[in-house]
Design a protein around this motif. Structure first.
Motif, PDB file in Angstrom:
ATOM      1  N   SER A  93       0.834  -1.214   0.000  1.00  0.00           N
ATOM      2  CA  SER A  93       0.000   0.000   0.000  1.00  0.00           C
ATOM      3  C   SER A  93       0.864   1.258   0.000  1.00  0.00           C
ATOM      4  O   SER A  93       0.505   2.268  -0.628  1.00  0.00           O
ATOM      5  N   LEU A  94       2.009   1.214   0.702  1.00  0.00           N
ATOM      6  CA  LEU A  94       2.929   2.349   0.664  1.00  0.00           C
ATOM      7  C   LEU A  94       3.456   2.579  -0.751  1.00  0.00           C
ATOM      8  O   LEU A  94       3.485   3.716  -1.249  1.00  0.00           O
ATOM      9  N   ASP A 158     -10.199  -2.260 -11.346  1.00  0.00           N
ATOM     10  CA  ASP A 158      -9.062  -3.068 -10.893  1.00  0.00           C
ATOM     11  C   ASP A 158      -7.767  -2.664 -11.606  1.00  0.00           C
ATOM     12  O   ASP A 158      -6.864  -3.482 -11.763  1.00  0.00           O
ATOM     13  N   ASN A 159      -7.681  -1.394 -12.018  1.00  0.00           N
ATOM     14  CA  ASN A 159      -6.456  -0.847 -12.616  1.00  0.00           C
ATOM     15  C   ASN A 159      -6.099   0.452 -11.908  1.00  0.00           C
ATOM     16  O   ASN A 159      -6.977   1.232 -11.515  1.00  0.00           O
ATOM     17  N   TYR A 160      -4.791   0.710 -11.797  1.00  0.00           N
ATOM     18  CA  TYR A 160      -4.338   1.887 -11.052  1.00  0.00           C
ATOM     19  C   TYR A 160      -4.705   3.196 -11.739  1.00  0.00           C
ATOM     20  O   TYR A 160      -4.840   4.225 -11.075  1.00  0.00           O
ATOM     21  N   TRP A 161      -4.859   3.195 -13.066  1.00  0.00           N
ATOM     22  CA  TRP A 161      -5.133   4.474 -13.723  1.00  0.00           C
ATOM     23  C   TRP A 161      -6.491   5.043 -13.321  1.00  0.00           C
ATOM     24  O   TRP A 161      -6.734   6.245 -13.468  1.00  0.00           O
ATOM     25  N   SER A 162      -7.390   4.177 -12.796  1.00  0.00           N
ATOM     26  CA  SER A 162      -8.672   4.686 -12.313  1.00  0.00           C
ATOM     27  C   SER A 162      -8.509   5.571 -11.086  1.00  0.00           C
ATOM     28  O   SER A 162      -9.422   6.321 -10.728  1.00  0.00           O
ATOM     29  N   MET A 163      -7.346   5.509 -10.435  1.00  0.00           N
ATOM     30  CA  MET A 163      -7.064   6.363  -9.293  1.00  0.00           C
ATOM     31  C   MET A 163      -6.538   7.734  -9.718  1.00  0.00           C
ATOM     32  O   MET A 163      -6.471   8.648  -8.907  1.00  0.00           O
ATOM     33  N   ILE A 164      -6.148   7.863 -10.987  1.00  0.00           N
ATOM     34  CA  ILE A 164      -5.476   9.087 -11.438  1.00  0.00           C
ATOM     35  C   ILE A 164      -6.316   9.864 -12.446  1.00  0.00           C
ATOM     36  O   ILE A 164      -6.640  11.035 -12.224  1.00  0.00           O
ATOM     37  N   LEU A 165      -6.668   9.224 -13.540  1.00  0.00           N
ATOM     38  CA  LEU A 165      -7.264   9.964 -14.656  1.00  0.00           C
ATOM     39  C   LEU A 165      -8.651  10.539 -14.373  1.00  0.00           C
ATOM     40  O   LEU A 165      -8.929  11.658 -14.805  1.00  0.00           O
ATOM     41  N   PRO A 166      -9.568   9.842 -13.685  1.00  0.00           N
ATOM     42  CA  PRO A 166     -10.890  10.450 -13.455  1.00  0.00           C
ATOM     43  C   PRO A 166     -10.835  11.784 -12.713  1.00  0.00           C
ATOM     44  O   PRO A 166     -11.705  12.633 -12.899  1.00  0.00           O
ATOM     45  N   GLY A 167      -9.840  11.979 -11.857  1.00  0.00           N
ATOM     46  CA  GLY A 167      -9.735  13.246 -11.125  1.00  0.00           C
ATOM     47  C   GLY A 167      -8.452  13.983 -11.419  1.00  0.00           C
ATOM     48  O   GLY A 167      -7.939  14.702 -10.555  1.00  0.00           O
ATOM     49  N   PHE A 231     -11.474   7.021  -1.699  1.00  0.00           N
ATOM     50  CA  PHE A 231     -12.812   6.691  -2.183  1.00  0.00           C
ATOM     51  C   PHE A 231     -12.753   6.039  -3.557  1.00  0.00           C
ATOM     52  O   PHE A 231     -13.480   5.060  -3.825  1.00  0.00           O
ATOM     53  N   ASN A 232     -11.904   6.548  -4.454  1.00  0.00           N
ATOM     54  CA  ASN A 232     -11.770   5.911  -5.761  1.00  0.00           C
ATOM     55  C   ASN A 232     -11.239   4.493  -5.635  1.00  0.00           C
ATOM     56  O   ASN A 232     -11.648   3.597  -6.377  1.00  0.00           O
ATOM     57  N   ALA A 233     -10.323   4.282  -4.685  1.00  0.00           N
ATOM     58  CA  ALA A 233      -9.826   2.923  -4.461  1.00  0.00           C
ATOM     59  C   ALA A 233     -10.934   2.028  -3.934  1.00  0.00           C
ATOM     60  O   ALA A 233     -11.011   0.844  -4.275  1.00  0.00           O
ATOM     61  N   LEU A 234     -11.808   2.565  -3.109  1.00  0.00           N
ATOM     62  CA  LEU A 234     -12.940   1.799  -2.595  1.00  0.00           C
ATOM     63  C   LEU A 234     -13.873   1.375  -3.720  1.00  0.00           C
ATOM     64  O   LEU A 234     -14.487   0.300  -3.671  1.00  0.00           O
ATOM     65  N   LEU A 235     -13.951   2.214  -4.765  1.00  0.00           N
ATOM     66  CA  LEU A 235     -14.841   1.920  -5.888  1.00  0.00           C
ATOM     67  C   LEU A 235     -14.205   0.994  -6.914  1.00  0.00           C
ATOM     68  O   LEU A 235     -14.857   0.076  -7.422  1.00  0.00           O
ATOM     69  N   TYR A 236     -12.936   1.238  -7.242  1.00  0.00           N
ATOM     70  CA  TYR A 236     -12.344   0.623  -8.431  1.00  0.00           C
ATOM     71  C   TYR A 236     -11.293  -0.442  -8.142  1.00  0.00           C
ATOM     72  O   TYR A 236     -10.845  -1.102  -9.087  1.00  0.00           O
ATOM     73  N   LEU A 237     -10.843  -0.604  -6.893  1.00  0.00           N
ATOM     74  CA  LEU A 237      -9.772  -1.565  -6.604  1.00  0.00           C
ATOM     75  C   LEU A 237     -10.278  -2.622  -5.629  1.00  0.00           C
ATOM     76  O   LEU A 237     -10.198  -2.448  -4.407  1.00  0.00           O
ATOM     77  N   LYS A 242      -3.663  -4.100  -3.966  1.00  0.00           N
ATOM     78  CA  LYS A 242      -3.492  -2.890  -4.765  1.00  0.00           C
ATOM     79  C   LYS A 242      -3.957  -1.635  -4.041  1.00  0.00           C
ATOM     80  O   LYS A 242      -3.850  -0.532  -4.587  1.00  0.00           O
ATOM     81  N   TRP A 243      -4.461  -1.799  -2.832  1.00  0.00           N
ATOM     82  CA  TRP A 243      -5.001  -0.657  -2.106  1.00  0.00           C
ATOM     83  C   TRP A 243      -3.913   0.349  -1.764  1.00  0.00           C
ATOM     84  O   TRP A 243      -2.793  -0.035  -1.391  1.00  0.00           O
ATOM     85  N   PRO A 244      -4.223   1.651  -1.839  1.00  0.00           N
ATOM     86  CA  PRO A 244      -3.303   2.659  -1.288  1.00  0.00           C
ATOM     87  C   PRO A 244      -3.387   2.676   0.225  1.00  0.00           C
ATOM     88  O   PRO A 244      -4.285   2.079   0.843  1.00  0.00           O
ATOM     89  N   LEU A 245      -2.465   3.383   0.841  1.00  0.00           N
ATOM     90  CA  LEU A 245      -2.353   3.371   2.297  1.00  0.00           C
ATOM     91  C   LEU A 245      -3.598   3.931   2.980  1.00  0.00           C
ATOM     92  O   LEU A 245      -3.987   3.475   4.051  1.00  0.00           O
ATOM     93  N   GLN A 246      -4.225   4.927   2.369  1.00  0.00           N
ATOM     94  CA  GLN A 246      -5.392   5.540   3.003  1.00  0.00           C
ATOM     95  C   GLN A 246      -6.556   4.564   3.107  1.00  0.00           C
ATOM     96  O   GLN A 246      -7.312   4.596   4.088  1.00  0.00           O
TER      97      GLN A 246
END
Length: 315
Positions: A93-94, A158-167, A231-237, A242-246
């Motif tokens: 996660s780190l 289930d892809n990391y880009w969903s954490m970046i591109l939407p916002g 929140f995006n990780a809660l939705l898409y991961l 693959k979870w981020p630390l938060q």
């Protein structure tokens, strides 16, 4: 009068001359009150941080004695940090949080700078229409379910880009940076045009060097946003590896679930003669999230202050 008295009187006279006519000189009570308020604000901010860090180093007995968060040191141990640094979930996660923050901040700042510079040039084609469309998105959006359907339909689930591109783009940040770019000295830009410089050269050699303050602040905003996102990780991961630390903090700290891989249950576990509390592990993870921001912010703040003092020549 002595030389010391004369020097003191001269200093007071100099200060009063620098003070506006409508501003009264400060009184002792006023200065004391301001100092007390500042000290109170600092304590309100620092005491919770101190309790979080101290609790992360505390044993189960110390936490039980304090009834929760620890304020007075007692039973110090580093076993909680040893546990999380040997936990694959926390390490992954780190890494995920650092990767999302670095990549997301770079993409967001790049897009924001390019968009803001284009909108700040009056000769840009359709810049007024584009600006109005961007402003509309600040007040209206498609909603959570349509956004999820679009991201999932594009393969972001289930892809990391969903954490970046939407916002990746903040319209507010674009408007702030556009206003700063628009105030860049017109004489500098006209001189660059006369020397044969193109838009890319003007942006990289004139506009950006004279706008370090706003770029630093916007970069900090984006970095903090990506670092704190969950929140995006809660939705898409769905995969917790693959979870981020938060999101790890949200799941295993706020909801109180025992963290997998630590061997620590809700009642704690023993290492040697010391009992490691689940709360100390949770607070240790929280402390890890605070460290990058506390380390980076002073450098950005110093750069911001320097940029404000040595910034662009405004016209």
């Amino acid at each position: 009068m002595t030389a010391t008295s004369l020097a003191t009187a001269a200093e007071k006279t100099r200060r009063n001359r620098n003070r506006p006519a409508w501003e009264e000189p400060p009184t002792a009570a006023g200065q004391t009150g301001k100092g007390a308020v500042l000290v109170f604000i600092v304590l309100v901010v620092l005491i919770p941080l101190y309790m979080v860090v101290l609790t992360s180093f505390s044993t189960q007995g110390s936490i039980n004695q304090a009834g929760g968060m620890v304020l007075v040191p007692h039973g110090i141990t580093v076993e909680a940090y040893r546990q999380i640094f040997t936990n694959n979930l926390v390490i992954s996660s780190l890494i995920a949080s650092f990767g999302i923050t670095v990549a997301g901040t770079a993409i967001s700042v790049l897009v924001t700078v390019l968009c803001a510079y284009g909108l700040s040039r009056n000769r840009s084609w359709g810049h007024r229409v584009i600006l109005m469309l961007l402003v509309v998105t600040m007040f209206f959006n498609g909603g959570l379910i349509p956004t999820f359907m679009v991201v999932a339909g594009l393969g972001g689930y289930d892809n990391y880009w969903s954490m970046i591109l939407p916002g990746a783009v903040s319209v507010f940040n674009i408007l702030v940076m556009r206003g700063f770019f628009a105030n860049t000295s017109r004489d500098l830009i006209d001189a660059a045009y006369m020397d044969g410089a193109g838009e890319w050269r003007i942006l990289t050699r004139i506009v950006l060097p004279t706008s370090r303050a706003v770029v630093a602040v916007i970069s900090l905003f984006y970095a903090v946003g990506y670092w704190n996102t969950f929140f995006n990780a809660l939705l898409y991961l769905p995969d917790n590896q693959k979870w981020p630390l938060q999101l790890v903090i949200y799941t295993y700290t706020l909801q109180g679930n025992p963290m997998p891989g630590t061997g620590v249950t809700q009642t704690g576990t023993y290492f040697g003669t010391q009992q490691i509390a689940p709360l100390s592990i949770q607070m240790a993870v929280v402390t890890l999230t605070l460290i990058p921001i506390l380390v980076i912010y002073p450098f950005v703040q110093r750069h911001f202050a320097k940029g404000m003092l040595l910034g662009a020549v405004k016209g």
